[in-house]
Each structure stands twice: as structure tokens, then as C-alpha cells.
Design a protein around this motif. Structure first.
Motif, PDB file in Angstrom:
ATOM      1  N   ASP A  50       9.055  25.437  -0.458  1.00 44.41           N
ATOM      2  CA  ASP A  50       9.026  25.298  -1.900  1.00 44.41           C
ATOM      3  C   ASP A  50       8.932  24.293  -2.655  1.00 44.41           C
ATOM      4  O   ASP A  50       8.153  23.846  -3.639  1.00 44.41           O
ATOM      5  CB  ASP A  50      10.004  26.472  -2.353  1.00 44.41           C
ATOM      6  CG  ASP A  50       9.772  27.918  -1.796  1.00 44.41           C
ATOM      7  OD1 ASP A  50       9.739  27.803  -0.428  1.00 44.41           O
ATOM      8  OD2 ASP A  50       9.850  28.897  -2.459  1.00 44.41           O
ATOM      9  N   GLU A  51      10.143  23.242  -2.238  1.00 42.88           N
ATOM     10  CA  GLU A  51      10.238  22.102  -3.085  1.00 42.88           C
ATOM     11  C   GLU A  51       9.108  21.102  -2.846  1.00 42.88           C
ATOM     12  O   GLU A  51       8.808  20.435  -3.996  1.00 42.88           O
ATOM     13  CB  GLU A  51      11.583  21.577  -2.596  1.00 42.88           C
ATOM     14  CG  GLU A  51      11.797  21.360  -1.387  1.00 42.88           C
ATOM     15  CD  GLU A  51      13.208  20.390  -1.088  1.00 42.88           C
ATOM     16  OE1 GLU A  51      13.323  19.552  -1.652  1.00 42.88           O
ATOM     17  OE2 GLU A  51      13.677  20.844  -0.091  1.00 42.88           O
ATOM     18  N   ASP A 102       6.405  22.415  -5.125  1.00 37.74           N
ATOM     19  CA  ASP A 102       6.742  22.119  -6.321  1.00 37.74           C
ATOM     20  C   ASP A 102       6.583  20.554  -6.767  1.00 37.74           C
ATOM     21  O   ASP A 102       5.818  20.361  -7.857  1.00 37.74           O
ATOM     22  CB  ASP A 102       8.097  22.358  -7.003  1.00 37.74           C
ATOM     23  CG  ASP A 102       8.207  23.978  -6.498  1.00 37.74           C
ATOM     24  OD1 ASP A 102       7.061  24.652  -6.712  1.00 37.74           O
ATOM     25  OD2 ASP A 102       9.355  24.339  -6.411  1.00 37.74           O
ATOM     26  N   ALA A 113       3.020  19.939  -7.077  1.00 34.76           N
ATOM     27  CA  ALA A 113       2.277  20.687  -8.443  1.00 34.76           C
ATOM     28  C   ALA A 113       2.636  19.472  -9.649  1.00 34.76           C
ATOM     29  O   ALA A 113       1.928  19.276 -10.459  1.00 34.76           O
ATOM     30  CB  ALA A 113       2.699  21.864  -8.539  1.00 34.76           C
ATOM     31  N   ARG A 114       3.818  19.297  -9.704  1.00 30.69           N
ATOM     32  CA  ARG A 114       4.291  18.188 -10.533  1.00 30.69           C
ATOM     33  C   ARG A 114       3.392  16.877 -10.624  1.00 30.69           C
ATOM     34  O   ARG A 114       3.248  16.432 -11.663  1.00 30.69           O
ATOM     35  CB  ARG A 114       5.764  17.839 -10.375  1.00 30.69           C
ATOM     36  CG  ARG A 114       6.755  18.980 -11.110  1.00 30.69           C
ATOM     37  CD  ARG A 114       8.120  18.600 -10.995  1.00 30.69           C
ATOM     38  NE  ARG A 114       8.705  18.002  -9.727  1.00 30.69           N
ATOM     39  CZ  ARG A 114       9.290  18.583  -8.811  1.00 30.69           C
ATOM     40  NH1 ARG A 114       9.466  19.921  -9.211  1.00 30.69           N
ATOM     41  NH2 ARG A 114       9.755  17.928  -7.862  1.00 30.69           N
ATOM     42  N   PRO A 165       5.292  29.941  -0.896  1.00 26.55           N
ATOM     43  CA  PRO A 165       6.154  29.566  -2.202  1.00 26.55           C
ATOM     44  C   PRO A 165       5.594  30.270  -3.231  1.00 26.55           C
ATOM     45  O   PRO A 165       4.279  30.099  -3.361  1.00 26.55           O
ATOM     46  CB  PRO A 165       6.085  28.160  -2.069  1.00 26.55           C
ATOM     47  CG  PRO A 165       5.818  27.655  -0.836  1.00 26.55           C
ATOM     48  CD  PRO A 165       5.048  28.769  -0.315  1.00 26.55           C
ATOM     49  N   GLY A 170       4.777  31.214  -7.252  1.00 26.67           N
ATOM     50  CA  GLY A 170       4.300  30.183  -8.397  1.00 26.67           C
ATOM     51  C   GLY A 170       2.875  29.494  -8.101  1.00 26.67           C
ATOM     52  O   GLY A 170       2.647  28.450  -8.850  1.00 26.67           O
ATOM     53  N   HIS A 171       2.581  29.614  -6.915  1.00 27.10           N
ATOM     54  CA  HIS A 171       1.368  28.831  -6.413  1.00 27.10           C
ATOM     55  C   HIS A 171       0.320  29.553  -5.984  1.00 27.10           C
ATOM     56  O   HIS A 171      -0.501  29.221  -4.910  1.00 27.10           O
ATOM     57  CB  HIS A 171       1.634  27.698  -5.520  1.00 27.10           C
ATOM     58  CG  HIS A 171       2.799  26.542  -5.714  1.00 27.10           C
ATOM     59  ND1 HIS A 171       2.730  25.753  -6.747  1.00 27.10           N
ATOM     60  CD2 HIS A 171       4.153  26.800  -5.500  1.00 27.10           C
ATOM     61  CE1 HIS A 171       3.724  25.145  -7.017  1.00 27.10           C
ATOM     62  NE2 HIS A 171       4.685  25.843  -6.162  1.00 27.10           N
TER      63      HIS A 171
END
Length: 610
Positions: A549-550, A553, A556-557, A574, A576-577
Motif C-alpha cells: 500500500d505505501e 501511495d 501516486a504522490r 491496495p 484507493g488505486h
């Protein structure tokens, strides 16, 4: 000295008499109160407890006899011993009246100090003993309260515990039977208490003999015992139990056996199911590997070139993998035929615009689903190479009927080039025939000039569905956009399986990637994302059991386009994606390149030629 001293009361209207008595009675542990009248004496008695009262017989107003009668009429003062003190001559009538009023003795004036002290000592000791008895009574009451609380806690624990608590004496007669035991075994206390353990039918004589042998232990501290037995429930079924026993002793004599019993029937059943599932899993894995081996060997034998082998083998492997995914979502019970067809359309094996299907909703067992997946793949690829789907005007009609558990599936091609029967049956024909469990008559081809017609009969593993319970057909997927290359890209590959990482790296390099950086753990991937600039990223769904997940993330950032390459479904990736594409393992090289090129085209990152 006691914390609560003994009290004497002297009642006399003459102060000198009171002082003389006090002087004679004074001692450690004794408090002497005095009153000059009956009214004052009664007030003191309402406040204090007295071990002895000295009453003057002749007092103005209320005399000693009347005061004694008042004391005997009140609950609080009724038990106070009374000694009358009088200067009158000894008279039997007076003596009788005093005893009738409740006196225990008489002292005549002039007072003999020895007699006074001797009589006072008796009541002092009686008072001390009474106080000691009261103290012991209070202690016993406190101990009883603590005992009752402990017993209540123990009873609540025994009644609410998942353990069944049973106690037997040395003859294995049941003496205690908890509510937990009643819940576990169905016997009420009235049915078992006072009866031998084997006499209730709850426990077998062989198990009773084992419990009786526990009383034969040697040593001052009896050991704890444990075993597994099966007991009988009141309704007749057998209950598997773990039994823990403790011998209770008193002064070295073993008098009781305390049993703590845990019902492990569900656990035993779960262990059996787990063993069965592991065996089934091993069977499925070996069968799958054997199928993959057969597909690889036969594809290699009948391929003219390495490129042709790669295409045929990868396609067949993809069909098998997608069927596995469908069955996994259905927990390997059964899956709808329509879902399998939709999957073939999404994969591009079948053209949804030129495939016309018709048939009742049915579900297929796992083995039939895997066979039919390979069959539809072979039919679709053959039609795209040589048959109806090789021309724009061609079409395929896929119809099926289900009667008495028998599924008859018809594949009919029209609008393609003229058809002639092949000289020999190849591996593809064998795979198509496998849908009928290998029966030579279960799969039949009619090589008509206008198009081949396959008729496949499946007599096992077919379950009809009602229209209400049938799943909705998936919407048709638009064809993928034209893929461009990934030349000049720096790609991050996050994958912990070395062979898979090597294969993906070679594929990316063949597609034109300038550099491929591999990360095999979450910390390594996180550090690379923070310290390097990437044009694309491929992310496994799980690295050594650790979620990614991290990493997703972080990508994505930094607006790095990435896709998941994983054997997991979307629900295990994960959150949110959802916009990140998912390439399922095993992957198709052409599908991988198309997805990566589309990602680059959408991102339009500067400095990258697409």
C-alpha cells in the motif's frame, strides 16, 4: 491490651461510695463509669456496653431494685450482670427481691476488698471472653463473606466458562457438575450427581479406568494429568474432548479428582477439513502443473517456430489462469458458463460483437470449467486464424441446451473462408475434445464448407440455474487502444519472485525500456521511489507477505503511472488505486506492452517519447 476495654458501671447517690469502689476496682484494661441516679445510669447504658453494673439498693427516687427491673425490660441492657451493694442487714426477703429483679450477687457493706475484687475479676474475664468471641465472630463473618464472594466468582466462572467443570470422588462418583458441563453434554445435575461416571453413560468404562489410575500416583504433590477422550452427549452423539485432571488432597489423602473438559469436536472437524483441503490443494496443484506440462510439451511439438510456440502456449496458459481466477472467486465450488464466456471476450479470445450466444443459465463444476476454458480458447483462436473470425463478415453462434443434467453445446461458424477437414487431429482438437471428459463421442466436429460446427456434450458437473439466480452478463469491453512503444523509459519493477522479475525485465527491455530497476521488498521500493525518477512502475500486489500500500501511495504522490502485476484480484490490492490497471499473472506479453503504452499515453509525461 484490647483495643476496646472492658467497662463497669457504678450507680450510687453517694460520691464517697463511688470513689471507694473505683479505688478498689481500678486495673489495666478496665474503664469505670459512675452515675448518681437511675436516670443518669440509663443514659450511660444507652451509649456504652457494660460487663458489670454495681447498683446501690437504697437511692432516692428510683432505687436499685426498680432500676434493675427497668434494665431487664430493655433489650440493650437486659444482659448486663448486676451486683447489688447495700448497707442494710442481710434479709432473705430483700435477697429474694434482688434476685427476682435480675441480680447475680449481693455485696454487703462494709465491703471486703478481697471479695469485691474476686467477684469483679470473674466478670472482667467474662467480659474479655465475650469481646474475644465478638472479635472472632466478626472475623468469621468477614471470612464467610470473602468465602461467599470467592464461591460466587468460582460459580460464575464455572457456569460461564467454555470448559465443563466436573468433580468426582476417589470412587469416580460425580459430586459436582457445572452449568458448562450441562451445556456441553446435555445432562442435568439431577441426572449425574451421586452416580458413578460410567453409570450415567456419559463416559466409557475404559476412560473411567484411565481416570481411576490417576489416583495411584506417588509423591506428596500429585501431578496434573491430561488426555483426549470421547464422551457421549445426552442426545447420543459422541463428543471429542480434551480432559485435564487435578487430584485434590487433604493431609496427604487423595479425596477428589477435579476435571476441566474442553469440547474439541469443532476443532477436530476443522482439522479434518483442513487436512482434506490440503490434500485437495495438493491434488489440484499437481493436476494444474501436469496440465501446464502437457500444454507446453504438446504446444512445442506442434509449433513450427519458437514465436508460434510462445503464442499458443501463452494463450492456453492465460485461458487456464483466467478460469482459475473465476473459480477462486466462487471458492472453487462452481461458476456460471456465461461468466466464462464473458472472460474470454474480455481477454480478446472471442469477439463479443460477432459472437451470438443463446442458452439457459447453468453452472459448471471446477473440472468442467477448466476444460471448457481451454476448449473455448482453442475454438476462438482457431476461428481467428482460419475460420469465421478471420474475415470481417464472419460470425459465431454459440448455443447450448441443458436436459437432465446433460449440457449440449454447439459452436457454429459462418461467413468465413471455405472449410475443409484437417488431415490429422492436432493438440487443439484434443483440447476441444477434453471438454467432454475425453470421451470420443462427447465432442464431434462437422466440417461443413460454410463453416465448422462443433457439438460438445457434457454429462457431469453441470447445474441448471433459474433466471432469478443467474448472474448478469458482463458488459462488452471496448477494444484496447492502439499501443505505442515504451522506448526510452526508466521503469521500476517491484517483484519479489526472481524468475518472474527476470521474465518481466527481459520483456520490458525487448519493448524498448531504457532501464529497468528491480525492487524486491517494500523498504527497497520505498527508498527507490523517494530517490529516483521513474517513467513507469510495475507493482506486485504482495511482497513476501507484506502489502504494498505505501509503495502505491508513494507512486501516486509523485504522479508516476503504475499498474499492478499480480495473481491477486482487485479486492486484495491496495485501496484507493482502482484506476491503476491490473495485469493478472501469468501475463501475456502483448497485453503487458499495450497496458504500459496506454499508461504513458494518458500520463503524457514530458521527456518521454510515446
Amino acid at each position: 491490651m484490647p483495643d476496646n476495654p472492658i467497662r463497669f458501671l457504678i450507680v450510687d447517690d453517694t460520691t464517697q461510695n463511688i470513689m471507694a469502689l473505683e479505688a478498689l476496682l481500678r486495673r489495666d484494661g478496665l474503664i469505670i463509669d459512675s452515675a448518681g441516679s437511675a436516670a443518669q445510669a440509663l443514659e450511660l447504658m444507652l451509649v456504652n456496653e457494660y460487663a458489670l453494673a454495681f447498683l446501690d439498693v437504697q437511692m432516692p427516687g428510683t432505687d436499685g431494685y426498680e432500676l434493675a427491673e427497668l434494665m431487664r425490660g430493655t433489650e440493650r441492657t437486659r444482659s448486663v450482670p448486676i451486683i447489688f451493694v447495700t448497707a442494710a442487714e442481710m434479709d432473705e426477703a430483700r435477697r429474694f427481691r434482688g434476685y427476682e429483679a435480675g441480680a447475680v450477687d449481693y455485696i454487703f457493706k462494709p465491703i471486703d476488698p478481697l471479695i469485691l475484687k474476686s467477684k469483679a475479676e470473674v466478670f472482667f474475664r467474662i467480659g474479655r471472653q465475650a469481646r474475644e468471641l465478638e472479635r472472632q465472630r466478626d472475623e468469621m463473618q468477614a471470612i464467610a463473606r470473602l468465602r461467599d464472594r470467592a464461591m460466587a466468582r468460582l460459580r460464575a466462572h464455572a457456569d460461564n466458562s467454555p470448559l465443563a467443570l466436573v468433580e468426582c470422588d476417589s470412587d469416580l462418583v460425580i459430586r459436582a457438575w457445572s452449568a458448562g458441563a450441562e451445556r456441553a453434554f446435555g445432562f442435568t445435575p439431577d441426572q449425574v450427581l451421586g452416580r458413578h461416571a460410567s453409570g450415567t453413560g456419559w463416559i466409557d468404562p475404559e476412560a473411567c479406568a484411565q481416570l481411576a489410575a490417576w489416583f495411584d500416583c506417588d509423591g506428596e504433590t500429585p501431578p496434573r494429568f491430561s488426555t483426549e477422550i470421547k464422551v457421549r452427549h445426552a442426545e447420543g452423539q459422541r463428543v471429542a474432548c480434551e480432559l485435564y485432571g487435578s487430584i485434590l488432597c487433604d493431609e496427604g489423602e487423595m479425596y477428589s479428582l477435579s476435571l476441566q473438559i474442553l469440547d474439541i469436536t469443532e476443532r477436530r472437524h476443522a482439522e479434518e477439513v483442513r487436512s482434506l483441503l490440503i490434500g485437495e490443494l495438493n491434488h489440484r496443484i499437481k493436476n494444474t502443473l501436469a496440465n501446464v506440462q502437457s500444454i507446453a510439451r504438446q504446444s512445442l511439438r506442434q509449433s513450427d517456430s519458437l514465436a508460434a510456440f510462445e503464442t499458443s502456449f501463452t494463450g492456453r496458459l492465460q485461458a487456464l489462469a483466467r478460469a482459475h481466477s473465476i473459480l477462486s472467486d466462487a471458492t472453487w465450488s462452481s461458476a456460471p458458463l456465461d461468466q466464462l464466456i464473458d472472460d474470454q471476450i474480455r481477454a480478446g479470445t472471442l469477439d463479443g460483437d460477432r459472437l451470438h450466444r443463446s442458452g439457459p443459465p447453468v453452472e459448471l463444476a471446477p473440472d468442467m470449467m477448466l476444460r471448457l476454458a481451454l476448449t473455448l480458447h482453442e475454438l476462438g483462436t482457431n476461428a481467428a486464424k482460419y475460420g469465421a473470425l478471420s474475415t470481417p463478415e464472419g460470425r459465431v453462434d454459440l448455443d447450448w441446451t441443458c436436459q437432465s443434467g446433460c449440457l449440449t453445446l454447439t459452436w457454429r461458424e459462418t461467413g468465413g473462408p471455405p472449410v475443409t477437414a484437417p488431415d490429422r487431429a492436432g493438440f487443439g482438437t484434443t483440447l476441444i475434445g477434453a471438454a467432454g471428459s475425453g470421451d470420443a463421442n462427447a465432442a464431434r466436429a462437422d466440417w461443413r464448407p460454410e463453416g465448422v460446427v462443433w457439438t460438445i456434450r457434457m454429462t457431469e458437473g453441470v447445474t441448471p440455474l433459474t433466471r432469478e439466480t443467474a448472474p448478469e452478463a458482463a458488459p462488452a469491453q471496448p477494444p484496447p487502444a492502439t499501443a505505442q512503444g515504451i522506448e526510452g523509459c526508466h521503469v521500476l519493477l517491484v517483484e519479489d519472485e526472481p524468475l518472474v522479475a527476470m521474465d518481466l525485465r527481459f520483456e520490458l527491455q525487448d519493448a524498448g525500456a531504457r532501464q529497468v530497476t528491480i525492487a524486491r521488498s517494500v523498504p527497497e521500493a520505498r527508498d527507490l521511489v523517494a530517490s529516483h525518477s521513474f517513467d513507469l512502475a510495475l507493482l506486485d500486489g504482495n511482497l513476501g507477505g507484506q502489502p504494498v500500500d505505501e509503495v502505491a501511495d508513494a507512486l501516486a504522490r509523485q504522479s508516476v503511472p503504475f499498474c499492478f502485476v499480480s495473481g491477486y484480484g482487485r479486492e486484495h490490492l491496495p485501496p484507493g488505486h482502482d484506476d491503476a490497471p491490473l495485469i493478472e499473472k501469468p501475463f501475456r506479453p502483448d497485453a503487458l506492452r499495450a497496458v504500459l503504452a496506454q499508461m504513458l499515453a494518458r500520463s503524457a509525461r514530458p521527456g518521454v517519447q510515446v
